[in-house]
Design a protein around this motif. Structure first.
Motif, PDB file in Angstrom:
ATOM      1  N   HIS A  93       0.828  -1.202   0.000  1.00  0.00           N
ATOM      2  CA  HIS A  93       0.000   0.000   0.000  1.00  0.00           C
ATOM      3  C   HIS A  93       0.864   1.255   0.000  1.00  0.00           C
ATOM      4  O   HIS A  93       0.558   2.234  -0.681  1.00  0.00           O
ATOM      5  N   VAL A  94       1.937   1.226   0.763  1.00  0.00           N
ATOM      6  CA  VAL A  94       2.830   2.376   0.800  1.00  0.00           C
ATOM      7  C   VAL A  94       3.485   2.591  -0.553  1.00  0.00           C
ATOM      8  O   VAL A  94       3.559   3.703  -1.073  1.00  0.00           O
ATOM      9  N   LEU A  95       3.965   1.490  -1.170  1.00  0.00           N
ATOM     10  CA  LEU A  95       4.652   1.602  -2.442  1.00  0.00           C
ATOM     11  C   LEU A  95       3.716   2.041  -3.557  1.00  0.00           C
ATOM     12  O   LEU A  95       4.130   2.712  -4.500  1.00  0.00           O
ATOM     13  N   ALA A  96       2.445   1.666  -3.467  1.00  0.00           N
ATOM     14  CA  ALA A  96       1.487   2.127  -4.473  1.00  0.00           C
ATOM     15  C   ALA A  96       1.401   3.640  -4.455  1.00  0.00           C
ATOM     16  O   ALA A  96       1.390   4.295  -5.500  1.00  0.00           O
ATOM     17  N   GLY A  97       1.335   4.198  -3.249  1.00  0.00           N
ATOM     18  CA  GLY A  97       1.281   5.657  -3.127  1.00  0.00           C
ATOM     19  C   GLY A  97       2.559   6.315  -3.574  1.00  0.00           C
ATOM     20  O   GLY A  97       2.542   7.318  -4.297  1.00  0.00           O
ATOM     21  N   THR A  98       3.716   5.764  -3.171  1.00  0.00           N
ATOM     22  CA  THR A  98       4.983   6.382  -3.538  1.00  0.00           C
ATOM     23  C   THR A  98       5.262   6.253  -5.029  1.00  0.00           C
ATOM     24  O   THR A  98       5.878   7.143  -5.621  1.00  0.00           O
ATOM     25  N   THR A  99       4.820   5.164  -5.647  1.00  0.00           N
ATOM     26  CA  THR A  99       5.003   5.018  -7.093  1.00  0.00           C
ATOM     27  C   THR A  99       4.212   6.081  -7.837  1.00  0.00           C
ATOM     28  O   THR A  99       4.715   6.729  -8.765  1.00  0.00           O
ATOM     29  N   LEU A 100       2.944   6.278  -7.436  1.00  0.00           N
ATOM     30  CA  LEU A 100       2.117   7.305  -8.069  1.00  0.00           C
ATOM     31  C   LEU A 100       2.722   8.682  -7.860  1.00  0.00           C
ATOM     32  O   LEU A 100       2.888   9.460  -8.805  1.00  0.00           O
ATOM     33  N   LEU A 101       3.057   9.015  -6.608  1.00  0.00           N
ATOM     34  CA  LEU A 101       3.601  10.327  -6.312  1.00  0.00           C
ATOM     35  C   LEU A 101       4.965  10.512  -6.959  1.00  0.00           C
ATOM     36  O   LEU A 101       5.326  11.624  -7.347  1.00  0.00           O
ATOM     37  N   GLY A 102       5.720   9.428  -7.081  1.00  0.00           N
ATOM     38  CA  GLY A 102       7.015   9.524  -7.733  1.00  0.00           C
ATOM     39  C   GLY A 102       6.880   9.887  -9.205  1.00  0.00           C
ATOM     40  O   GLY A 102       7.647  10.699  -9.736  1.00  0.00           O
ATOM     41  N   THR A 151      13.579  -1.415 -11.631  1.00  0.00           N
ATOM     42  CA  THR A 151      12.774  -2.498 -11.070  1.00  0.00           C
ATOM     43  C   THR A 151      12.958  -3.799 -11.846  1.00  0.00           C
ATOM     44  O   THR A 151      12.898  -4.884 -11.264  1.00  0.00           O
ATOM     45  N   ALA A 152      13.175  -3.708 -13.152  1.00  0.00           N
ATOM     46  CA  ALA A 152      13.421  -4.923 -13.937  1.00  0.00           C
ATOM     47  C   ALA A 152      14.737  -5.581 -13.517  1.00  0.00           C
ATOM     48  O   ALA A 152      14.826  -6.808 -13.390  1.00  0.00           O
ATOM     49  N   GLU A 153      15.746  -4.765 -13.275  1.00  0.00           N
ATOM     50  CA  GLU A 153      17.037  -5.301 -12.840  1.00  0.00           C
ATOM     51  C   GLU A 153      16.908  -5.901 -11.439  1.00  0.00           C
ATOM     52  O   GLU A 153      17.475  -6.973 -11.161  1.00  0.00           O
ATOM     53  N   ASN A 154      16.152  -5.234 -10.559  1.00  0.00           N
ATOM     54  CA  ASN A 154      15.951  -5.763  -9.209  1.00  0.00           C
ATOM     55  C   ASN A 154      15.226  -7.108  -9.243  1.00  0.00           C
ATOM     56  O   ASN A 154      15.553  -8.025  -8.486  1.00  0.00           O
ATOM     57  N   ARG A 155      14.227  -7.222 -10.124  1.00  0.00           N
ATOM     58  CA  ARG A 155      13.501  -8.489 -10.232  1.00  0.00           C
ATOM     59  C   ARG A 155      14.428  -9.602 -10.719  1.00  0.00           C
ATOM     60  O   ARG A 155      14.384 -10.728 -10.201  1.00  0.00           O
ATOM     61  N   LYS A 156      15.258  -9.294 -11.684  1.00  0.00           N
ATOM     62  CA  LYS A 156      16.181 -10.297 -12.215  1.00  0.00           C
ATOM     63  C   LYS A 156      17.114 -10.807 -11.126  1.00  0.00           C
ATOM     64  O   LYS A 156      17.342 -12.028 -10.992  1.00  0.00           O
ATOM     65  N   GLU A 213      10.295  -5.653  -4.079  1.00  0.00           N
ATOM     66  CA  GLU A 213       8.895  -5.416  -3.727  1.00  0.00           C
ATOM     67  C   GLU A 213       8.035  -5.522  -4.981  1.00  0.00           C
ATOM     68  O   GLU A 213       8.260  -4.812  -5.964  1.00  0.00           O
ATOM     69  N   TRP A 214       7.042  -6.437  -4.934  1.00  0.00           N
ATOM     70  CA  TRP A 214       6.171  -6.606  -6.089  1.00  0.00           C
ATOM     71  C   TRP A 214       5.336  -5.356  -6.353  1.00  0.00           C
ATOM     72  O   TRP A 214       5.065  -5.005  -7.500  1.00  0.00           O
ATOM     73  N   LYS A 239       9.801 -15.331   0.175  1.00  0.00           N
ATOM     74  CA  LYS A 239      10.581 -14.757   1.273  1.00  0.00           C
ATOM     75  C   LYS A 239      11.989 -14.394   0.811  1.00  0.00           C
ATOM     76  O   LYS A 239      12.540 -13.354   1.192  1.00  0.00           O
ATOM     77  N   ALA A 240      12.580 -15.238  -0.034  1.00  0.00           N
ATOM     78  CA  ALA A 240      13.933 -14.971  -0.525  1.00  0.00           C
ATOM     79  C   ALA A 240      13.969 -13.690  -1.355  1.00  0.00           C
ATOM     80  O   ALA A 240      14.907 -12.887  -1.238  1.00  0.00           O
ATOM     81  N   MET A 241      12.933 -13.476  -2.181  1.00  0.00           N
ATOM     82  CA  MET A 241      12.882 -12.261  -2.988  1.00  0.00           C
ATOM     83  C   MET A 241      12.661 -11.038  -2.105  1.00  0.00           C
ATOM     84  O   MET A 241      13.254  -9.978  -2.317  1.00  0.00           O
ATOM     85  N   TYR A 242      11.814 -11.200  -1.097  1.00  0.00           N
ATOM     86  CA  TYR A 242      11.556 -10.098  -0.176  1.00  0.00           C
ATOM     87  C   TYR A 242      12.811  -9.744   0.617  1.00  0.00           C
ATOM     88  O   TYR A 242      13.160  -8.571   0.783  1.00  0.00           O
ATOM     89  N   ASP A 243      13.514 -10.766   1.099  1.00  0.00           N
ATOM     90  CA  ASP A 243      14.746 -10.543   1.859  1.00  0.00           C
ATOM     91  C   ASP A 243      15.829  -9.902   0.990  1.00  0.00           C
ATOM     92  O   ASP A 243      16.740  -9.239   1.511  1.00  0.00           O
ATOM     93  N   ALA A 244      15.735 -10.104  -0.326  1.00  0.00           N
ATOM     94  CA  ALA A 244      16.698  -9.488  -1.245  1.00  0.00           C
ATOM     95  C   ALA A 244      16.403  -8.012  -1.480  1.00  0.00           C
ATOM     96  O   ALA A 244      17.169  -7.323  -2.176  1.00  0.00           O
ATOM     97  N   GLY A 245      15.280  -7.524  -0.925  1.00  0.00           N
ATOM     98  CA  GLY A 245      14.915  -6.114  -1.075  1.00  0.00           C
ATOM     99  C   GLY A 245      13.924  -5.842  -2.188  1.00  0.00           C
ATOM    100  O   GLY A 245      13.605  -4.680  -2.468  1.00  0.00           O
TER     101      GLY A 245
END
Length: 255
Positions: free
Chosen positions: A18-27, A143-148, A234-235, A226-232
């Motif tokens: 929810h926080v990231l949705a707001g920050t993505t829009l405002l960003g 974000t694409a690089e982070n997902r990879k 965020e979907w 959990k591994a993806m989340y621990d890597a930093g």
């Protein structure tokens, strides 16, 4: 059975979405706003430079056969005075308050991203889409690089990654439908500041992206999530940046 640590991670991910949705829009809005602000500053600097050049041309260049410095010192009796002379100065610029500047930039934002009277959908997209793509280019690349990187750490298979992309098509469709409705209803408008409307919209967007994490849970196992989340990773951040915002319906003209 999942441990308490894993459950806590899922809860944290839900809140973060929810926080990231707001920050993505405002960003995105901030990126476009800074683009306008930067252009305005360039225009102001150019105008002041031109004014200064004109003053220099009028006050410094001597007339043929004369000495500009001595001519400025000569009184009517012909005696030379060596007192100080007036220095050239820029013309007075009306002072603009912070609220005046905010109002002006709101007008500029509306002129740039609003729809002109009689402007067709095709004309609007040809004018505005390059600006939106420019603002989204860096977030999408990051974000694409982070997902990879996160998928490699979580040992996500190519088949799983492809299934995720397929599931996100429905998510993106829901996001566009939701956003188009917000634009039609005036909740999101390029012509006015509506912070309450933006935050309300961001909350609904967060709900959609939160549901998307449920789709992720059907493709990846708990350990991979959990591994993806621990890597930093965020979907919510990824989906917010990579939604096809270019396909949004153009806003109506200003009433």
């Amino acid at each position: 059975m999942l441990g308490s640590g894993t459950n806590a991670s899922f809860a944290a991910m839900s809140r973060a979405t929810h926080v990231l949705a707001g920050t993505t829009l405002l960003g995105l809005v901030a990126s476009l706003w800074l683009f306008i602000n930067n252009r305005t500053l360039h225009d102001e600097v150019a105008a002041k430079t031109a004014a200064l050049d004109k003053i220099k041309a009028d006050t410094i260049e001597p007339t043929p056969g004369s000495d500009a410095y001595l001519d400025a010192k000569k009184p009517r009796d012909g005696k030379v005075s060596f007192g100080p002379t007036a220095q050239p100065a820029l013309p007075e610029v009306p002072k603009e308050s912070r609220l005046d500047r905010r109002a002006r930039r709101t007008e500029e934002f509306g002129a740039m991203f609003g729809r002109a009277e009689g402007e067709t959908d095709e004309e609007y997209r040809a004018r505005v889409l390059p600006l939106i793509q420019l603002g989204l280019a860096r977030p999408r690349e990051r974000t694409a690089e982070n997902r990879k990187i996160a998928e490699a750490k979580a040992k996500v298979t190519p088949e799983q990654s492809a299934k995720l992309d397929q599931a996100f098509e429905k998510v993106y469709s829901d996001v566009l439908d939701y956003t188009n409705k917000a634009v039609i209803d005036g909740q999101l408008s390029p012509y006015e500041r509506n912070v309450a409307g933006w935050l309300d919209y961001a909350g609904g967007l967060g709900g959609i992206l939160n549901d998307a994490e449920g789709q992720v849970g059907k493709i990846l196992d708990a350990a991979q999530i959990k591994a993806m989340y621990d890597a930093g990773f965020e979907w919510g951040e990824y989906l917010g940046a990579n939604a096809p915002w270019e396909k949004l319906t153009p806003p109506p003209p200003k009433k």
